[in-house]
Scaffold this motif. Structure first.
Motif, PDB file in Angstrom:
ATOM      1  N   ASN A   1     -29.773 120.537  12.551  1.00 15.19           N
ATOM      2  CA  ASN A   1     -31.183 120.938  12.655  1.00 15.19           C
ATOM      3  C   ASN A   1     -31.373 122.363  13.152  1.00 15.19           C
ATOM      4  N   HIS A   2     -30.353 122.963  13.784  1.00 16.37           N
ATOM      5  CA  HIS A   2     -30.453 124.363  14.198  1.00 16.37           C
ATOM      6  C   HIS A   2     -30.061 125.336  13.086  1.00 16.37           C
ATOM      7  N   ASP A   3     -29.397 124.833  12.066  1.00 20.85           N
ATOM      8  CA  ASP A   3     -28.801 125.727  11.059  1.00 20.85           C
ATOM      9  C   ASP A   3     -29.782 126.036   9.930  1.00 20.85           C
TER      10      ASP A   3
ATOM     11  N   TRP B   1     -37.690 121.201  13.450  1.00 23.30           N
ATOM     12  CA  TRP B   1     -36.390 121.775  13.147  1.00 23.30           C
ATOM     13  C   TRP B   1     -36.037 121.575  11.682  1.00 23.30           C
ATOM     14  N   ALA B   2     -34.903 122.134  11.294  1.00 21.29           N
ATOM     15  CA  ALA B   2     -34.438 122.014   9.916  1.00 21.29           C
ATOM     16  C   ALA B   2     -33.976 120.592   9.600  1.00 21.29           C
TER      17      ALA B   2
ATOM     18  N   THR C   1     -23.569 132.343  11.205  1.00 21.55           N
ATOM     19  CA  THR C   1     -22.830 131.568  10.211  1.00 21.55           C
ATOM     20  C   THR C   1     -21.526 132.262   9.848  1.00 21.55           C
ATOM     21  N   LEU C   2     -21.569 133.574   9.694  1.00 23.23           N
ATOM     22  CA  LEU C   2     -20.358 134.327   9.384  1.00 23.23           C
ATOM     23  C   LEU C   2     -19.347 134.231  10.521  1.00 23.23           C
TER      24      LEU C   2
ATOM     25  N   THR D   1     -24.609 126.968  14.682  1.00 23.42           N
ATOM     26  CA  THR D   1     -25.313 128.188  15.067  1.00 23.42           C
ATOM     27  C   THR D   1     -26.328 127.878  16.163  1.00 23.42           C
ATOM     28  N   GLY D   2     -26.924 128.958  16.704  1.00 19.20           N
ATOM     29  CA  GLY D   2     -27.982 128.797  17.690  1.00 19.20           C
ATOM     30  C   GLY D   2     -29.325 128.538  17.023  1.00 19.20           C
TER      31      GLY D   2
END
Length: 214
Positions: free
Chosen positions: A60-62, A109-110, A39-40, A31-32
């Motif tokens: 890390n973007h998700d 980030w994640a 995600t879908l 994803t961005g």
């Protein structure tokens, strides 16, 4: 077993042309900025691909896989036949896969973890019998070079890889270090599809496990 690796597509997956095979693996950052809508869209794309199995880890973007939306995000992938790995593994046709979204602290980030003990506890979960290890970030010194001149891979991850010697370690995260390298009995793959300018320039990486490689 024919494996195809992709990573860091950042919602530009529709520009890819994928072949067929046994296992399609996405190494994170599909994803961005981690929306459920993105995600879908990714899950719908993956569901259409002609592979027997599909595996994904987050990057890390998700974000929606680490915050309060994580259960819904994981359900989207599962409902589309995608195996989501999060410090977890699966055996497919006798081949053991293990996946983790964790990487050393990288901006805000994640799935960031501090180097040393905080990140090591994730790598210590990797089983010794792992054949295909999938992490979002690279191991230190291997396909982890950034254009600003630094190597940003994880030292503790490298130590675990050298000890358990998986047949494949696949990652993404560092766009400018796309490629494949053989070292110490392991095939290292950085499968970033986008370059450092977020343009789709790199093809998927295919690898076949046959005979004594299995």
């Amino acid at each position: 077993m024919k494996l195809t690796f992709i990573s860091d597509t950042h919602s530009l997956h529709s520009l890819l042309t994928l072949g067929t095979g046994d296992v399609l693996v996405h190494c994170g950052d599909f994803t961005g900025r981690g929306s459920l809508e993105d995600t879908l869209a990714f899950a719908q794309f993956m569901a259409k691909q002609n592979f027997t199995h599909k595996i994904a880890i987050a990057g890390n973007h998700d974000w929606c896989f680490e915050d309060q939306r994580s259960q819904e995000a994981e359900s989207i992938l599962n409902d589309h036949g995608i195996i989501y790995l999060n410090d977890s593994g699966i055996v497919l046709d006798g081949v053991t896969f293990w996946g983790s979204p964790i990487q050393p602290e990288f901006m805000d980030w994640a799935f960031n973890r501090q180097r040393g003990a905080p990140i090591r506890q994730h790598w210590e979960k990797i089983p010794a019998e792992t054949d295909v290890l999938i992490t979002h970030g690279p191991a230190f010194g291997i396909l982890d070079w950034c254009t600003h001149g630094a190597r940003v891979g994880c030292e503790d991850l490298l130590e675990v890889i050298q000890r358990i010697q998986p047949k494949i370690h696949a990652c993404g995260h560092i766009h400018e270090s796309y490629g494949i390298r053989e070292q110490g009995g392991t095939t290292f793959i950085n499968a970033c599809i986008l370059n450092e300018y977020y343009r789709v320039v790199n093809p998927p990486i295919e690898y076949t496990l046959v005979g004594e490689n299995l």
